[in-house]
Design an enzyme around this catalytic site. Structure first.
Site, short mmCIF file in Angstrom:
data_model
loop_
_atom_site.label_atom_id
_atom_site.label_comp_id
_atom_site.label_asym_id
_atom_site.label_seq_id
_atom_site.Cartn_x
_atom_site.Cartn_y
_atom_site.Cartn_z
N HIS A 181 0.80 -1.23 0.00
CA HIS A 181 0.00 0.00 0.00
C HIS A 181 0.84 1.28 0.00
CE1 HIS A 181 0.95 -0.15 4.27
NE2 HIS A 181 0.74 1.15 4.28
C1 UD1 Z 1 -2.13 5.17 5.98
C2 UD1 Z 1 -0.85 5.68 6.64
C3 UD1 Z 1 0.23 4.60 6.55
C4 UD1 Z 1 -0.29 3.28 7.10
C5 UD1 Z 1 -1.55 2.90 6.34
C6 UD1 Z 1 -2.14 1.60 6.81
C7 UD1 Z 1 -0.45 8.10 6.51
C8 UD1 Z 1 0.38 9.15 5.86
N1 UD1 Z 1 -0.31 6.87 5.99
O1 UD1 Z 1 -1.87 5.03 4.59
O2 UD1 Z 1 1.34 5.00 7.30
O3 UD1 Z 1 0.70 2.29 6.92
O4 UD1 Z 1 -2.52 3.94 6.54
O5 UD1 Z 1 -3.25 1.23 6.04
O6 UD1 Z 1 -1.18 8.38 7.43
N2 UD1 Z 1 -9.28 4.27 1.83
C9 UD1 Z 1 -10.48 3.62 1.77
N3 UD1 Z 1 -11.03 3.20 2.94
C10 UD1 Z 1 -10.46 3.39 4.14
C11 UD1 Z 1 -9.23 4.06 4.18
C12 UD1 Z 1 -8.64 4.49 3.03
O7 UD1 Z 1 -11.06 3.41 0.72
O8 UD1 Z 1 -11.02 2.96 5.16
C13 UD1 Z 1 -8.66 4.71 0.56
C14 UD1 Z 1 -8.95 6.09 0.17
O9 UD1 Z 1 -9.23 6.10 -1.21
C15 UD1 Z 1 -7.67 6.85 0.41
C16 UD1 Z 1 -6.62 5.77 0.32
O10 UD1 Z 1 -7.27 4.56 0.69
O11 UD1 Z 1 -7.46 7.85 -0.52
C17 UD1 Z 1 -5.46 6.01 1.23
O12 UD1 Z 1 -5.86 6.15 2.61
P1 UD1 Z 1 -4.99 7.08 3.61
O13 UD1 Z 1 -5.47 6.96 4.99
O14 UD1 Z 1 -4.85 8.41 3.03
O15 UD1 Z 1 -3.54 6.44 3.54
P2 UD1 Z 1 -3.04 4.94 3.53
O16 UD1 Z 1 -2.44 4.68 2.20
O17 UD1 Z 1 -4.09 3.97 4.05
#
Ligand code: UD1
Length: 366
Positions: free
Chosen positions: A207
């Site tokens: 991820h």
């Molecule tokens: C975040 C953390 C990362 C951690 C990871 C675990 C930061 C900078 N990064 O990254 O350190 O290792 O979480 O998963 O805080 N999304 C969904 N559903 C959800 C959550 C996210 O669909 O419940 C999608 C969204 O489209 C979003 C993307 O995933 O744009 C990324 O989510 P985000 O929380 O921004 O960062 P992660 O890549 O999950």
């Protein structure tokens, strides 16, 4: 009586805060606890399932910030967290890890004069292109109590000028959760094995923006997985971020007659732990999985140029691999053919870190 406000936001936070809350609940005369979920992760299988499986209390407040750019997500957490602090006036906030919610809540608390304890302090990849590295450095600088999982973290903090009396080496609190739930995870194994028809297999998670946001890199990794899956089944629970990138690229990675690549939704804690225990090999870019495989003695390839968790390389079963097709195929073949190495569990990764954290709070922290 100390009023403690715990913060969780994203998937890797839940297993770190759950054992601390359980331990503090043993001292109802000493601690009044409250839990805030920022809502950074909001899908049921990225959040809700962990509350159920880890026996965590429901959050007292959910800030429901959801996704967005880093600036927007961080700013939304700050805006919505400030009134919570003003209303509840905690003595301490406890923030885990390195996600955007961690730095956002720490910043708000520091400006309002509320003390901050950082769980998993001091880890450094020395790679400032990682958003998490920025979150770690800044959170540590403004924290009043730095609770470290390994001794390299103490060295990093001292080098950055943190006062020694703020730093406490408590061990790895995530391993507390693993130790407690290992028997329960084991009990799920027979049905998982049957469901996916598993014997020897590689378990994959991906991820990191550096791996999944760059189309060429993502294509290289997926191509390696397809190739490897001709030899050994590959089980791939897909993070929502990664799924959207795969869909955008139009990559067709379903199993066909020649390979055996199984894609699933993100899994809960217990299923994923059971699958880690029995995996032949992990391929990942997660931080926590590098640590869990080290504890379990399961070989792990980490598709990153560096790690903020060097004890997993020096003591554990972890190995870095370039995010390139041939490098991954080569490292996988070597790992599958090598004899199991005798590995050490790092110091204080023993299931008792949350007790040590509570001892620090019960002591005379000023
Ligand atoms: C975040 C953390 C990362 C951690 C990871 C675990 C930061 C900078 N990064 O990254 O350190 O290792 O979480 O998963 O805080 N999304 C969904 N559903 C959800 C959550 C996210 O669909 O419940 C999608 C969204 O489209 C979003 C993307 O995933 O744009 C990324 O989510 P985000 O929380 O921004 O960062 P992660 O890549 O999950």
């Amino acid at each position: 009586m100390k009023k403690i406000l715990h913060v969780v936001g994203a998937r890797p936070n839940f297993m770190k805060i759950a054992p601390i809350m359980r331990e503090m609940a043993q001292y109802p005369d000493q601690f009044k606890q409250m839990l805030v979920h920022t809502g950074q992760h909001y899908d049921a299988n990225m959040s809700q399932v962990f509350f159920e499986e880890l026996d965590m209390p429901r959050p007292d407040v959910n800030l429901e910030v959801g996704s967005g750019s880093h600036a927007r997500q961080t700013a939304q957490v700050m805006q919505r967290f400030e009134p919570i602090i003003l209303e509840h006036k905690p003595d301490w906030i406890i923030v885990p890890g390195d996600v955007n919610s961690t730095i956002a809540c720490a910043l708000v608390a520091s400006k309002l004069g509320v003390k901050i304890a950082h769980v998993e302090a001091g880890l450094r990849s020395f790679d400032r292109s990682m958003p998490e590295e920025i979150n770690r450095i800044l959170t540590d600088q403004i924290s009043d109590l730095l609770l470290t999982p390994s001794l390299d973290a103490n060295d990093n903090l001292l080098r950055e000028g943190i006062a020694p009396d703020k730093i406490h080496f408590v061990g790895n609190v995530m391993i507390d959760t693993l130790v407690r739930l290992l028997p329960k995870a084991e009990s799920l194994w027979p049905s998982l094995k049957a469901q996916h028809n598993l014997d020897r297999y590689i378990l994959v998670t991906l991820h990191r923006p550096s791996n999944v946001d760059e189309p060429d890199t993502l294509s290289e990794i997926i191509s390696a997985m397809m190739e490897v899956s001709q030899q050994i089944p590959v089980l791939f629970p897909v993070h929502p971020r990664t799924l959207s990138r795969i869909e955008a690229l139009g990559l067709n990675i379903n199993s066909n007659g020649n390979n055996h690549l199984i894609m699933t939704n993100p899994l809960g804690y217990l299923d994923f732990l059971a699958l880690q225990i029995h995996a032949t090999l992990l391929l990942t870019d997660s931080g926590g999985i590098q640590e869990e495989t080290t504890y379990l003695g399961v070989p792990c390839l980490t598709a990153r140029p560096n790690t903020e968790r060097p004890v997993t390389l020096t003591h554990g079963t972890n190995q870095l691999v370039k995010s390139q097709r041939d490098a991954i195929i080569d490292a996988t073949e070597k790992a599958l053919n090598s004899q199991a190495r005798c590995k050490q569990i790092p110091k204080l990764w023993d299931g008792l870190s949350s007790q040590r954290i509570v001892d620090v709070f019960l002591g005379d922290i000023k």
